[in-house]
Design an enzyme around this catalytic site. Structure first.
Site, PDB file in Angstrom:
ATOM      1  N   ASP A  89     -14.039  11.272  19.891  1.00 50.04           N
ATOM      2  CA  ASP A  89     -15.480  11.226  20.202  1.00 50.04           C
ATOM      3  C   ASP A  89     -16.215  10.180  19.360  1.00 50.04           C
ATOM      4  O   ASP A  89     -17.440  10.147  19.328  1.00 50.04           O
ATOM      5  CB  ASP A  89     -16.108  12.607  20.015  1.00 50.04           C
ATOM      6  CG  ASP A  89     -16.087  13.088  18.561  1.00 50.04           C
ATOM      7  OD1 ASP A  89     -15.553  12.367  17.682  1.00 50.04           O
ATOM      8  OD2 ASP A  89     -16.600  14.190  18.299  1.00 50.04           O
ATOM      9  N   ASP A 104     -13.362  14.242   3.704  1.00 46.43           N
ATOM     10  CA  ASP A 104     -14.001  15.452   4.201  1.00 46.43           C
ATOM     11  C   ASP A 104     -13.189  16.704   3.882  1.00 46.43           C
ATOM     12  O   ASP A 104     -12.059  16.624   3.389  1.00 46.43           O
ATOM     13  CB  ASP A 104     -14.249  15.347   5.716  1.00 46.43           C
ATOM     14  CG  ASP A 104     -13.122  14.589   6.435  1.00 46.43           C
ATOM     15  OD1 ASP A 104     -11.983  14.609   5.938  1.00 46.43           O
ATOM     16  OD2 ASP A 104     -13.385  13.991   7.485  1.00 46.43           O
ATOM     17  N   GLU A 141     -20.031  13.284  13.295  1.00 47.53           N
ATOM     18  CA  GLU A 141     -19.989  13.444  14.738  1.00 47.53           C
ATOM     19  C   GLU A 141     -21.139  12.662  15.386  1.00 47.53           C
ATOM     20  O   GLU A 141     -22.069  12.237  14.690  1.00 47.53           O
ATOM     21  CB  GLU A 141     -20.091  14.945  15.078  1.00 47.53           C
ATOM     22  CG  GLU A 141     -18.932  15.798  14.536  1.00 47.53           C
ATOM     23  CD  GLU A 141     -17.602  15.588  15.268  1.00 47.53           C
ATOM     24  OE1 GLU A 141     -17.354  14.483  15.797  1.00 47.53           O
ATOM     25  OE2 GLU A 141     -16.791  16.537  15.300  1.00 47.53           O
ATOM     26  N   HIS A 152     -15.982   9.793  15.996  1.00 42.21           N
ATOM     27  CA  HIS A 152     -16.326  10.113  14.600  1.00 42.21           C
ATOM     28  C   HIS A 152     -15.441   9.349  13.615  1.00 42.21           C
ATOM     29  O   HIS A 152     -14.290   9.032  13.908  1.00 42.21           O
ATOM     30  CB  HIS A 152     -16.304  11.628  14.327  1.00 42.21           C
ATOM     31  CG  HIS A 152     -14.958  12.287  14.344  1.00 42.21           C
ATOM     32  ND1 HIS A 152     -14.698  13.420  15.079  1.00 42.21           N
ATOM     33  CD2 HIS A 152     -13.788  12.000  13.707  1.00 42.21           C
ATOM     34  CE1 HIS A 152     -13.447  13.791  14.880  1.00 42.21           C
ATOM     35  NE2 HIS A 152     -12.869  12.936  14.061  1.00 42.21           N
TER      36      HIS A 152
HETATM   37  C1  F6R Z   1      -9.905  12.940   8.599  1.00 41.96           C
HETATM   38  C2  F6R Z   1     -11.076  12.454   9.289  1.00 41.96           C
HETATM   39  C3  F6R Z   1     -11.119  12.253  10.767  1.00 41.96           C
HETATM   40  C4  F6R Z   1      -9.791  11.823  11.389  1.00 41.96           C
HETATM   41  C5  F6R Z   1      -9.937  11.762  12.901  1.00 41.96           C
HETATM   42  C6  F6R Z   1      -8.652  11.326  13.584  1.00 41.96           C
HETATM   43  O1  F6R Z   1     -10.157  13.000   7.209  1.00 41.96           O
HETATM   44  O2  F6R Z   1     -12.028  12.218   8.639  1.00 41.96           O
HETATM   45  O3  F6R Z   1     -12.099  11.292  11.050  1.00 41.96           O
HETATM   46  O4  F6R Z   1      -9.424  10.589  10.871  1.00 41.96           O
HETATM   47  O5  F6R Z   1     -10.310  13.022  13.365  1.00 41.96           O
HETATM   48  O6  F6R Z   1      -7.696  12.329  13.414  1.00 41.96           O
HETATM   49  P1  F6R Z   1      -6.155  12.050  13.771  1.00 41.96           P
HETATM   50  O7  F6R Z   1      -5.713  11.008  12.832  1.00 41.96           O
HETATM   51  O8  F6R Z   1      -5.482  13.362  13.497  1.00 41.96           O
HETATM   52  O9  F6R Z   1      -6.146  11.625  15.179  1.00 41.96           O
END
Ligand code: F6R
Length: 262
Positions: free
Chosen positions: A137, A68, A144, A139
């Protein structure tokens, strides 16, 4: 099948995940990796960098696709995922920059960026192994709650919770972009193998819902249950709410060693 591996801490998880990826890279020097950003995979990337150096693996032909990108953040911003991927993956692992793709979050190209990214993944032969983190959440990527289980790379609106969670990377929460472009759940499910990592108590609820809850767009990570080859590596804190924890540990400790098993 979803394999759940529970290890003591994030460091051991990084080592276990690195072993899986190094095995793939040894077998296929042109492997296509799906790359997550965020803090979860950082120890894994550091471990991979060390193993690639020690084993003198040639990774110059490895292809990468980030999950992303924020929309509207200049590429040179330190928190643009283009920059984060360059800093935490391309440079330390010694990948070839031109082979590592990040969705285009530029405002001028949003109409076409999703389709172009899907085409680029297809042209590379699909993703062999997709590394995933997990949002509190539920994702994966930035899909989301409410994301279609068959979605493709597209524009999404980050939830206030995700913006709050990611504020630690910026000066303030208001600086976190509201929009992003992300691989869809359908895109992620087309990868040949999924490797989801989650650490800490704050992820425990999301892990349990992903692995043991119903498959639902309301908890996007539950889509991994539809994948034939998903591995989930969590530390003990993130595993704390799993109902069948004892069984996962038992299955892992009794993992078959015959050749057809991994
Ligand atoms: C990042 C992504 C997100 C993260 C998620 C967890 O490319 O796609 O899904 O993996 O927000 O973030 P952290 O690892 O910072 O807790």
């Amino acid at each position: 099948m979803t394999e759940i591996i529970v290890v003591h801490d994030a460091e051991r998880a990084a080592a276990a995940a690195a072993e899986i990826i190094i095995t793939l890279l040894r077998r296929d020097p042109e492997a296509v990796l799906g790359l997550a950003t965020g803090s979860t995979p950082l120890a894994l990337y550091a471990e991979l960098a060390a193993r690639i150096t020690t084993e003198r693996l040639d990774v110059s032909r490895v292809i990468g696709f980030a999950l992303d990108e924020y929309v509207g953040l200049p590429q040179e911003h330190p928190q643009s995922y283009r920059n984060v991927i360059t800093r935490s993956v391309v440079q330390p692992l010694g990948l070839t920059p031109a082979l590592v793709h990040v969705p285009d979050g530029g405002l001028d190209s949003l109409d076409v960026a999703g389709h172009a990214y899907e085409q680029a993944i297809l042209a590379a032969g699909g993703v062999d192994l997709q590394i995933l983190g997990l949002g509190t959440d539920g994702h994966i990527g930035f899909n989301e709650p409410g994301s279609s289980l068959n979605s493709a790379t597209r524009l999404k609106t980050l939830t206030p919770q995700t913006r709050k969670d990611n504020a630690r990377f910026f000066q303030s929460e208001s600086e976190v972009p509201i929009h992003c472009i992300t691989q869809g759940l359908g895109t992620i499910l087309r990868a040949r193998r999924l490797l989801l990592l989650a650490f800490g108590e704050s992820k425990a609820r999301a892990v349990a819902a992903a692995v043991e809850g119903p498959v639902t767009a309301s908890h996007p990570a539950s889509a991994i249950q539809l994948h034939p080859d998903a591995t989930v590596i969590v530390d003990e804190a993130a595993a704390a709410r799993l109902q069948n924890l004892a069984y996962y540990q038992y299955a892992y400790n009794n993992k078959p060693q015959w050749p057809s098993s991994r």
